[in-house]
Design a protein around this motif. Structure first.
Motif, PDB file in Angstrom:
ATOM      1  N   UNK A  94       0.841  -1.212   0.000  1.00  0.00           N
ATOM      2  CA  UNK A  94       0.000   0.000   0.000  1.00  0.00           C
ATOM      3  C   UNK A  94       0.872   1.257   0.000  1.00  0.00           C
ATOM      4  N   UNK A  95       1.987   1.242   0.760  1.00  0.00           N
ATOM      5  CA  UNK A  95       2.882   2.403   0.763  1.00  0.00           C
ATOM      6  C   UNK A  95       3.437   2.653  -0.637  1.00  0.00           C
ATOM      7  N   UNK A  96       3.781   1.587  -1.332  1.00  0.00           N
ATOM      8  CA  UNK A  96       4.305   1.737  -2.699  1.00  0.00           C
ATOM      9  C   UNK A  96       3.241   2.274  -3.635  1.00  0.00           C
ATOM     10  N   UNK A  97       2.005   1.766  -3.494  1.00  0.00           N
ATOM     11  CA  UNK A  97       0.917   2.245  -4.344  1.00  0.00           C
ATOM     12  C   UNK A  97       0.638   3.711  -4.077  1.00  0.00           C
ATOM     13  N   UNK A  98       0.677   4.110  -2.796  1.00  0.00           N
ATOM     14  CA  UNK A  98       0.432   5.510  -2.446  1.00  0.00           C
ATOM     15  C   UNK A  98       1.507   6.414  -3.044  1.00  0.00           C
ATOM     16  N   UNK A  99       2.745   5.955  -2.975  1.00  0.00           N
ATOM     17  CA  UNK A  99       3.842   6.756  -3.529  1.00  0.00           C
ATOM     18  C   UNK A  99       3.707   6.909  -5.029  1.00  0.00           C
ATOM     19  N   UNK A 100       3.334   5.842  -5.708  1.00  0.00           N
ATOM     20  CA  UNK A 100       3.150   5.891  -7.162  1.00  0.00           C
ATOM     21  C   UNK A 100       2.011   6.834  -7.527  1.00  0.00           C
ATOM     22  N   UNK A 101       0.881   6.774  -6.761  1.00  0.00           N
ATOM     23  CA  UNK A 101      -0.263   7.657  -7.051  1.00  0.00           C
ATOM     24  C   UNK A 101       0.109   9.112  -6.824  1.00  0.00           C
ATOM     25  N   UNK A 102       0.886   9.388  -5.776  1.00  0.00           N
ATOM     26  CA  UNK A 102       1.290  10.771  -5.498  1.00  0.00           C
ATOM     27  C   UNK A 102       2.190  11.299  -6.598  1.00  0.00           C
ATOM     28  N   UNK A 103       3.085  10.453  -7.066  1.00  0.00           N
ATOM     29  CA  UNK A 103       3.994  10.878  -8.156  1.00  0.00           C
ATOM     30  C   UNK A 103       3.230  11.179  -9.430  1.00  0.00           C
ATOM     31  N   UNK A 104       2.088  10.479  -9.629  1.00  0.00           N
ATOM     32  CA  UNK A 104       1.269  10.718 -10.828  1.00  0.00           C
ATOM     33  C   UNK A 104       0.277  11.857 -10.634  1.00  0.00           C
ATOM     34  N   UNK A 105       0.250  12.457  -9.430  1.00  0.00           N
ATOM     35  CA  UNK A 105      -0.674  13.570  -9.165  1.00  0.00           C
ATOM     36  C   UNK A 105      -2.039  13.128  -8.654  1.00  0.00           C
ATOM     37  N   UNK A 106      -2.226  11.860  -8.391  1.00  0.00           N
ATOM     38  CA  UNK A 106      -3.500  11.351  -7.874  1.00  0.00           C
ATOM     39  C   UNK A 106      -3.428  11.358  -6.343  1.00  0.00           C
ATOM     40  N   UNK A 107      -3.552  12.616  -5.780  1.00  0.00           N
ATOM     41  CA  UNK A 107      -3.305  12.784  -4.348  1.00  0.00           C
ATOM     42  C   UNK A 107      -4.409  12.144  -3.506  1.00  0.00           C
ATOM     43  N   UNK A 108      -5.667  12.218  -3.959  1.00  0.00           N
ATOM     44  CA  UNK A 108      -6.772  11.620  -3.185  1.00  0.00           C
ATOM     45  C   UNK A 108      -6.593  10.112  -3.096  1.00  0.00           C
ATOM     46  N   UNK A 109      -6.201   9.496  -4.222  1.00  0.00           N
ATOM     47  CA  UNK A 109      -5.984   8.059  -4.234  1.00  0.00           C
ATOM     48  C   UNK A 109      -4.827   7.696  -3.317  1.00  0.00           C
ATOM     49  N   UNK A 110      -3.786   8.536  -3.306  1.00  0.00           N
ATOM     50  CA  UNK A 110      -2.647   8.283  -2.439  1.00  0.00           C
ATOM     51  C   UNK A 110      -3.063   8.357  -0.970  1.00  0.00           C
ATOM     52  N   UNK A 111      -3.909   9.364  -0.641  1.00  0.00           N
ATOM     53  CA  UNK A 111      -4.360   9.509   0.755  1.00  0.00           C
ATOM     54  C   UNK A 111      -5.188   8.305   1.153  1.00  0.00           C
ATOM     55  N   UNK A 112      -6.049   7.791   0.221  1.00  0.00           N
ATOM     56  CA  UNK A 112      -6.896   6.644   0.520  1.00  0.00           C
ATOM     57  C   UNK A 112      -6.061   5.406   0.825  1.00  0.00           C
ATOM     58  N   UNK A 113      -5.000   5.210   0.022  1.00  0.00           N
ATOM     59  CA  UNK A 113      -4.125   4.066   0.235  1.00  0.00           C
ATOM     60  C   UNK A 113      -3.432   4.138   1.596  1.00  0.00           C
ATOM     61  N   UNK A 114      -2.974   5.370   1.967  1.00  0.00           N
ATOM     62  CA  UNK A 114      -2.256   5.521   3.231  1.00  0.00           C
ATOM     63  C   UNK A 114      -3.190   5.314   4.419  1.00  0.00           C
ATOM     64  N   UNK A 115      -4.435   5.821   4.298  1.00  0.00           N
ATOM     65  CA  UNK A 115      -5.365   5.632   5.427  1.00  0.00           C
ATOM     66  C   UNK A 115      -5.716   4.150   5.564  1.00  0.00           C
TER      67      UNK A 115
END
Length: 927
Positions: free
Chosen positions: A34-55
């Motif tokens: 999940x941490x890796x997925x969140x980092x990938x989403x943040x790098x792509x600009x999908x900040x909401x998706x990144x926050x969802x993965x981290x929560x």
């Protein structure tokens, strides 16, 4: 803040407990995903998706990873400007800051949550740095309440700011005496601007915080070195008895240029710490403007060997202190010095100012490392280019170094030796005969004129194949007699190459001999003795006389040597070389070409003209190869054409054996004959007379004895020939004698006889041999009446066999000539007489121009020989007499055209004469 720390401790404890769970590994893997997925989403600009993965990860994470996930979520929320939520995630209770400070206060509060490497703290620091100078006041206000993380992070933000308020706040913090705070401020001191760092350093010095003195000194030395407090602190530390203090002090002072540095360095120059002592000593030497190399050498003695590499820095400032560099490289510890250090020291100093010292030192260095070898070779190259030469006392060490060190070769040694150092080179070679092979080869390669050294190397060879051609194929100019003797000895050892060898050093020796006239023929004569073709050619080309002398002593000549000898003699020979020429002609079997033949022929003509031994080459039984017989025959014939009268006896003896040369010999000798040669000719004739062989012409012989006798008799010269008259008379008595020999002998008798000439002539006139009678008719005694009558009778008697009357009519007086001529022409035997006899008589009568003798001419006109009739017709026509007309008319009927034409011409002559005569008589008679 205490609550926050408690929370963190609780998290750590829970993480430890979770490690005991059997599901820990599976939960940890899901959290990582999940941490890796969140980092990938943040790098792509999908900040909401990144926050969802981290929560989601925060809800599922094991206690051991809760802190990691919460930090990542808080950092993301901070980057999105949701600071309050971020603090909530971290468990920090919400505060009520003053209006307008809430965002900065929240960021400052994050600084106290962990190290600067933490993502949330790193993000907070980055945001606070964007405020620039505006961050200073809130940071200073919060500084007293910050914990250790906060203080360190705050100092990191403040260390680049030059603000007096920073000085006041940090000074106040120092006054608390908290060791942790003091240490934190001191650790950032060197990164602070001078306006901040210097007051704080002075404060540290004033408070005499023991562990902070060096940090303060570093700042003061850098920014306020001239302050007395700075000097006092440095001196106090230098006078310390602590080796550790000395080491730290030297490290702090290294690089400074403070005026008081010399005073501080002096105590450090005696410290037990070797590195500090070495560095301080070197720095002291550098600082003293009055420092000399001698004083520097005294101080350097305090430096331990392991630290001598530091003299490189000194060499940078004083490259002319060559002795200092030599001391650094000459110490035993050089063996433990790194190759880089040694190489640097070699490069640093100007060794050309003391090359002897330099070479002496460098001979002790290990040259196998390239870093040392390259600068040393560059140094040696510089020495050689400048013309410096190696002192004799270094020869042995240098040679040993060349042998032992793979990085050095003999080229350097040879280049550094003076041109006149052959004796030194020989000493090196003799001391190491088995290890100096390359040395001599290098001497040759460098073109050194050390001939004795090269000769010694050649003589040291143990076999033919142990000899190098390069040692011989060199410049031997100026070679001494001793070296020549060595080369002769060398060549004599192996004059002939072994079978199946590929080493042909003998050719190199031959080339050396060819190029250098200092090398005498003796150097290659051992090779010539062993039939070395190239050696012989070189000897013949360069030293033709030596080659000829060698050939004279040779028992047997090879074909090519014989041919060359003939050519050499033709170009360089002398009179003594004739025996060699004859030997060569008997040996060689290759026919000479035209140019060579003419050259040898010219030499023979110049030095051995007409020599009987050369003419003897024409003997049919001479031991001459068939291929050379034609050449020898030409030479013999040429010699025969230049025969010398002084060799008369030998040549006469040779005549029977050289039929092809007889004529040339005799015809050449004839003009040279003098009266003193008559005895030799007489003796030859006497011998020939006694031979039991015919003296007449024999068909099939090239040149019969009759011609020989004829020529030999003709060579007799009066009065010397008088002694041969008895022999000649005996010759006339031979029954079988050729006409020409008898005639020549008879003429010579008439010419040479001195005593009792008249009886001798009378006897000859009575001879039955016309050639004898003919010779007698030329005797001047015929003018006497008695002899004239006997001579006329002899002509009448022998008229049919005589070939004319010789000089008889020239001897007689005018009236006697007419009388004798009429007698001959009136003779009844006239039709039998020889043409010559008749023509001589008609000529005698015609000379009188008297027409009275027409009757005699008319008798001749009836002669059976057409030539006689033709001559009679001419004589009749030339008489211009009418009495000749009938006879001429009769000749018009002759059967021969020539006779008729002569008769017609005679009649025309007479008619013209009579017409002209009548015309002139009429003219003159009419008058």
């Amino acid at each position: 803040m205490a609550l926050h720390r408690t929370t963190l401790r609780t998290r750590v404890a829970l993480a430890a407990l979770c490690c005991l769970s059997p599901l820990a590994a599976q939960v940890s893997a899901e959290t990582t995903a999940r941490l890796a997925a969140a980092k990938l989403a943040e790098n792509d600009g999908r900040l909401a998706e990144a926050e969802s993965e981290l929560r989601a990860a925060l809800g599922e994470a094991a206690p051991a990873r809760q802190l990691e996930v919460s930090d990542a979520l808080a950092a993301l929320l901070l980057r999105r400007g949701r600071s309050a939520e971020a603090l909530g995630v971290l468990g920090v209770p919400a505060q009520n800051p003053a209006a307008g400070q809430d965002p900065i206060g929240r960021l400052i509060a994050v600084l106290d949550t962990g190290a600067a490497t933490t993502e949330s703290v790193k993000d907070a620091i980055k945001q606070l740095e964007t405020l620039g100078p505006l961050v200073v006041p809130p940071l200073l206000d919060a500084f007293p309440q910050l914990g250790p993380f906060g203080i360190h992070n705050a100092l990191q933000l403040l260390r680049h700011r030059s603000d007096p308020r920073i000085v006041a706040t940090l000074t106040q913090a120092l006054s608390t005496g908290d060791p942790a705070v003091v240490t934190a401020i001191a650790s950032h001191l060197e990164q602070m601007p001078p306006t901040v760092a210097v007051p704080l350093a002075h404060e540290l010095v004033r408070r005499d915080v023991a562990d902070m003195r060096f940090a303060a000194l570093a700042v003061l030395v850098r920014h306020d070195a001239d302050d007395p407090a700075t000097r006092a602190l440095a001196m106090r530390l230098a006078e310390s008895q602590s080796t550790s203090d000395h080491r730290r002090l030297w490290s702090t002072l290294e690089g400074t240029k403070a005026g008081w540095l010399e005073d501080v360095l002096q105590p450090l120059m005696t410290t037990p710490d070797r590195g500090t002592r070495a560095g301080a000593t070197l720095r002291y030497i550098q600082l003293r403007e009055d420092m000399t190399e001698d004083r520097a050498l005294e101080l350097i003695d305090r430096i331990d060997d392991d630290w001598l590499y530091m003299l490189y820095d000194l060499g940078q400032e004083h490259p002319d202190w060559v002795r200092v560099g030599a001391k650094a490289l000459a110490r035993p510890a050089t063996a433990t010095m790194s190759a880089d250090r040694m190489g640097d020291l070699v490069r640093t100093f100007r060794w050309e100012e003391a090359p002897e010292l330099a070479v002496s030192v460098f001979l002790g260095l290990p040259l196998s490392p390239t870093r040392v070898q390259q600068p040393v070779l560059a140094m040696l190259r510089g020495f050689t280019n400048s013309g410096w030469k190696l002192p004799a006392d270094l020869d042995s060490r240098f040679a040993d170094k060349v042998i032992a060190e793979p990085g050095l070769d003999w080229r350097w040694f040879v280049r550094l030796l003076p041109d006149d150092a052959e004796e030194r080179a020989l000493a090196v070679y003799r001391a190491r005969p088995g290890e100096c092979g390359g040395f001599v080869e290098t001497v040759v390669e460098r073109g050194r004129p050390w001939h004795r050294l090269v000769a010694a190397r050649l003589l040291a060879a143990r076999s033919w194949d142990d000899v190098s051609s390069e040692l011989l194929d060199r410049d031997w100019s100026g070679v001494s007699a001793d070296t020549v003797a060595q080369l002769v000895e060398f060549a004599s050892r192996w004059p002939r190459p072994p079978v199946n060898t590929s080493n042909y050093w003998d050719q190199a020796l031959v080339r050396a001999f060819t190029r250098h006239r200092e090398l005498p023929p003796a150097v290659i004569e051992p090779l010539v003795d062993r039939d070395n073709f190239k050696a012989w050619k070189a000897l013949a080309d360069r030293e033709p006389r030596a080659a000829l002398e060698w050939a004279k002593g040779r028992a047997e000549l090879l074909e090519y040597q014989a041919a060359d000898c003939l050519d050499l003699v033709a170009r360089h020979g002398g009179r003594d070389d004739l025996p060699l020429v004859l030997r060569a002609l008997m040996t060689q079997s290759v026919a000479y070409n035209t140019n060579e033949y003419h050259a040898l022929a010219r030499w023979l003509q110049a030095f051995a003209p007409g020599h009987p031994a050369v003419i003897a080459l024409a003997k049919p039984d001479a031991r001459i190869a068939p291929e050379s017989r034609e050449t020898c025959m030409h030479l013999a014939e040429a010699a025969a054409s230049t025969a010398r009268i002084e060799n008369l006896a030998a040549l006469l003896a040779l005549l029977p054996d050289v039929p092809s040369c007889r004529h040339a010999i005799l015809s050449t000798l004839a003009p040279q004959a003098r009266s003193e040669h008559a005895p030799i000719l007489r003796d030859f004739l006497a011998t020939e007379i006694e031979r039991d062989e015919p003296l007449t012409y024999e068909l099939g012989r090239d040149y019969s004895r009759r011609y020989v006798l004829d020529d030999v008799i003709g060579m007799l010269v009066s009065p010397g020939a008088a002694t041969a008259v008895p022999v000649l008379r005996r010759l006339l008595d031979r029954p079988r004698l050729s006409y020409s020999v008898r005639r020549t002998a008879a003429r010579k008798i008439v010419e040479a006889a001195a005593d009792e000439r008249e009886p001798l002539i009378l006897a000859m006139l009575e001879s039955e041999h016309p050639d004898v009678v003919h010779a007698a008719l030329s005797a001047p005694e015929l003018a006497a009446a008695a002899l004239r009558e006997r001579a006329t009778a002899a002509v009448i008697r022998m008229g049919d066999r005589l070939r004319g009357t010789g000089a008889m009519f020239d001897t007689l007086a005018a009236e006697d000539r007419v009388e004798v001529a009429k007698t001959i022409l009136d003779s009844d035997r006239l039709p039998e007489f020889d043409n010559g006899v008749i023509e001589s008589a008609m000529a005698a009568l015609a000379a009188t121009r008297d027409p009275l003798y027409v009757a005699q001419f008319a008798r001749v006109a009836m002669h059976p020989d057409e030539n006689v009739r033709l001559e009679a017709a001419r004589r009749l026509g030339n008489s211009f007499d009418e009495r000749a007309v009938p006879h001429l008319l009769a000749l018009l009927k002759d059967e021969e055209d020539g006779v008729r034409a002569a008769a017609q011409h005679g009649l025309d002559q007479i008619a013209n004469y009579l017409d002209e005569r009548a015309k002139w008589e009429k003219r003159f008679g009419g008058k």
